[in-house]
Design an enzyme around this catalytic site. Structure first.
Site, PDB file in Angstrom:
ATOM      1  N   LYS A 162       0.860  -1.184   0.000  1.00 52.07           N
ATOM      2  CA  LYS A 162       0.000   0.000   0.000  1.00 52.07           C
ATOM      3  C   LYS A 162       0.896   1.233   0.000  1.00 52.07           C
ATOM      4  CE  LYS A 162      -2.314   1.533   3.706  1.00 52.07           C
ATOM      5  NZ  LYS A 162      -3.361   1.700   4.735  1.00 52.07           N
ATOM      6  N   ARG A 195     -10.640  -1.210   6.710  1.00 49.12           N
ATOM      7  CA  ARG A 195      -9.873  -2.216   7.442  1.00 49.12           C
ATOM      8  C   ARG A 195      -9.460  -1.676   8.796  1.00 49.12           C
ATOM      9  NH1 ARG A 195      -4.873  -0.146   9.222  1.00 49.12           N
ATOM     10  NH2 ARG A 195      -3.329   0.013   7.559  1.00 49.12           N
ATOM     11  N   LYS A 253       0.783   9.720  28.449  1.00 52.92           N
ATOM     12  CA  LYS A 253       1.648   8.592  28.808  1.00 52.92           C
ATOM     13  C   LYS A 253       1.106   7.812  29.993  1.00 52.92           C
ATOM     14  CE  LYS A 253       5.861  10.856  27.115  1.00 52.92           C
ATOM     15  NZ  LYS A 253       7.154  11.471  27.492  1.00 52.92           N
TER      16      LYS A 253
END
Length: 353
Positions: free
Chosen positions: A95, A139, A259
């Site tokens: 891709k 997808r 985080k």
């Protein structure tokens, strides 16, 4: 669907002929093959994640081509994503997908565009070229669907989506098609007009679901049993405290979570560790700081799909999926689309010579 042996014989015959050809599928052709709904993609993603977990693939780290490093946005790049999907029905491909964060506002274009090329794994000849935008977005949504089957609370009824562009549209469409128990969707976008337009469009397609446009990302996220990030954020903005107990977060746009979320979550899952631990994304930053590691990771998603690692174990767990996106996913979905096109006689044959 054509059988693998028939497909391989056809491909070898094409490559051996005097005029090798390939099949071109534009977006309209892909949509006509069912490419604008989720079923084919969910099937393909579940299968290829299992192959990934079993090592039946080849997937080099994808290179990022950036031409404006100094002032460029994190979403401004072209990515080459090559892969080989192994097993009985093998195929190779790549891709090539470009992205410019200001395409929608400045050019009236979708943010991302690209092509997928499939190659016969025996002769290495190209056999298909197809538009990548629809396959890529669908997808990506299918990964969230497959993950939600294993990582979201059973029977979850509320989804929150941050960012209301094309990716959000595909994510919500696929979730709503695959999980009919969803009752409400909360939306937020920095551009309220985009959120209201998405709410209106989705309400027309799914009239049984309540769609709300919230005043802030925090308001939307706090209400979500499933949270999906679909932004072009280049800095984290979601703290751990915004997540309700039992939330599943599909961190599609990668940079949205602080985080601390990765450190405090009950489980962190990725699609591929090597792909995620790079490009100075949040997980990579934590690794470089010595605060996260492969050992602290709960699992790669394919390991959960094949039952090698557990998914959700209690309704209280907060679980994060960090899906960088894998080339094998695109190639597996494109292969199913190609097989369907050959079977139904859809697409434009193009001679190589």
């Amino acid at each position: 669907m054509i059988h693998a042996t028939n497909q391989q014989n056809a491909l070898t015959n094409h490559a051996a002929s005097h005029a090798p050809s390939l099949l071109y599928l534009n977006r309209e052709a892909i949509a006509s093959l069912g490419g604008n709904t989720s079923a084919l993609y969910v099937e393909a993603i579940a299968e290829v994640l299992a192959k990934h977990a079993r090592g039946q693939y080849v997937q080099p780290l994808k290179p990022y081509l950036r031409t404006d490093e100094k002032d460029g946005h994190i979403a401004d790049r072209i990515i080459a994503m090559p892969a080989h999907v192994g097993g009985e029905d093998s195929v190779s491909g790549i891709k090539w997908i470009g992205s410019k964060h200001d395409n929608p506002e400045k050019r009236g274009l979708e943010r991302a565009s690209g092509l997928i090329i499939l190659n016969d794994p025996v002769s290495r000849y190209p056999i298909a070229v197809m538009e990548a935008g629809m396959i890529s977005s669908m997808r990506t949504a299918a990964v969230t669907v497959v993950a939600a089957r294993h990582l979201a609370k059973q029977g979850f009824a509320t989804v929150s989506c941050i960012g209301c562009g094309l990716i959000a549209r595909r994510q919500l469409q696929s979730l709503l098609e695959q999980f009919p128990q969803i009752q409400s969707v909360h939306l937020f976008d920095l551009h309220e007009k985009a959120a209201r337009q998405l709410a209106q469009d989705m309400a027309e397609a799914f009239p049984a679901v309540a769609f709300a446009v919230d005043r802030s990302a925090e308001q939307a996220i706090r209400q979500g049993e499933v949270v999906v990030t679909c932004t072009v954020a280049d800095q984290p903005y979601i703290p751990f405290e915004w997540l309700q107990k039992g939330a599943f977060v599909s961190n599609v746009s990668i940079m949205d979570l602080h985080k601390e979320v990765f450190i405090r979550a009950d489980k962190v899952v990725v699609d591929d560790w090597e792909q995620c631990n790079r490009e100075k994304k949040v997980i990579n930053q934590l690794v470089l700081e010595g605060k996260f590691s492969r050992e602290r990771l709960h699992a790669e998603l394919g390991e959960i799909v094949i039952g090698e690692k557990c998914g959700r174990e209690t309704d209280e767990e907060i679980i994060i999926l960090n899906p960088m996106g894998m080339a094998v996913e695109d190639i597996a979905c494109a292969q199913k689309m190609y097989q369907r096109a050959v079977e139904l006689g859809v697409g434009l044959p193009l001679s190589l010579y």
